[in-house]
Enzyme design. Structure first.
Site, PDB file in Angstrom:
ATOM      1  N   ASP A  29       0.754  -0.721   0.065  1.00 53.88           N
ATOM      2  CA  ASP A  29      -0.200  -0.355  -0.110  1.00 53.88           C
ATOM      3  C   ASP A  29       0.900   0.993   0.125  1.00 53.88           C
ATOM      4  OD1 ASP A  29      -3.025   0.574   0.906  1.00 53.88           O
ATOM      5  OD2 ASP A  29      -2.031   2.523   1.226  1.00 53.88           O
ATOM      6  N   ASN A  86     -12.843  -2.274   2.117  1.00 51.40           N
ATOM      7  CA  ASN A  86     -13.597  -1.519   2.516  1.00 51.40           C
ATOM      8  C   ASN A  86     -14.587  -1.260   0.917  1.00 51.40           C
ATOM      9  OD1 ASN A  86     -12.264  -1.139   4.920  1.00 51.40           O
ATOM     10  ND2 ASN A  86     -10.935   0.534   3.701  1.00 51.40           N
ATOM     11  N   GLN A  93     -14.209   3.175   0.915  1.00 45.11           N
ATOM     12  CA  GLN A  93     -13.712   2.612  -0.297  1.00 45.11           C
ATOM     13  C   GLN A  93     -13.483   3.760  -1.026  1.00 45.11           C
ATOM     14  OE1 GLN A  93     -15.945   0.029  -2.966  1.00 45.11           O
ATOM     15  NE2 GLN A  93     -14.084  -0.677  -3.905  1.00 45.11           N
ATOM     16  N   VAL A  95     -10.940   3.346  -3.582  1.00 46.42           N
ATOM     17  CA  VAL A  95     -10.718   2.959  -5.075  1.00 46.42           C
ATOM     18  C   VAL A  95     -11.623   1.567  -5.574  1.00 46.42           C
ATOM     19  CG1 VAL A  95      -8.913   1.511  -6.137  1.00 46.42           C
ATOM     20  CG2 VAL A  95      -8.348   3.262  -4.867  1.00 46.42           C
ATOM     21  N   HIS A  99     -10.378  -4.998  -3.488  1.00 42.46           N
ATOM     22  CA  HIS A  99      -8.839  -5.452  -2.751  1.00 42.46           C
ATOM     23  C   HIS A  99      -9.233  -5.588  -1.138  1.00 42.46           C
ATOM     24  CE1 HIS A  99     -10.070  -0.924  -1.902  1.00 42.46           C
ATOM     25  NE2 HIS A  99      -9.889  -0.516  -1.777  1.00 42.46           N
TER      26      HIS A  99
END
Ligand code: DGP
Length: 113
Positions: A29, A86, A93, A95, A99
């Protein structure tokens, strides 16, 4: 338009990639919140858990197998770690490409905010 994670998958923008196979890619990340913080994502564009279809179930099981392997590699397995995904605005969230955050390397707080 291509999202940021699709650009990482296509190697159009750099990322610290720690795993790649036919179905998934994992990378650290950019804003880590734990000593170890990486993301495992499907190469297939799935927005989040809520929009996934039953046909994606094999991708999910594969992601969790990758998480297991990487947890061992990153020395998280013994002490434990957290997996978070998320979903949408209230889930935080940012993006819109599915993920799974894998967080570890310290004792984590609960509950999240
Ligand atoms: P979420 O808030 O659950 O949608 O998490 C998105 C995460 O993605 C966030 O922790 C930061 C990370 N991220 C966003 N852009 C990039 C990027 O360009 N590279 C990397 N490595 N991580 C990114």
């Amino acid at each position: 338009m291509k999202g940021i994670f699709e650009k990482i998958i296509d190697k159009e923008i750099p990322a610290d990639i720690i795993h790649e196979d036919e179905l998934t890619i994992a990378f650290r990340d950019i804003s880590p919140v734990a000593p170890v913080h990486f993301l495992v994502i499907p190469k297939k564009k799935i927005t989040n858990v809520q929009t996934a279809s039953p046909q994606d179930s094999s991708v999910f099981s594969h992601i969790f197998s990758v998480i297991q392997q990487l947890a061992l590699k990153e020395n998280l397995a013994e002490d434990g770690y957290r997996v978070v995904t998320n979903i949408g605005e209230y889930g935080g969230q940012t993006v819109d490409h599915l993920h799974f955050h894998v967080l570890g390397g310290r004792a984590l707080q609960w509950p999240p905010g």
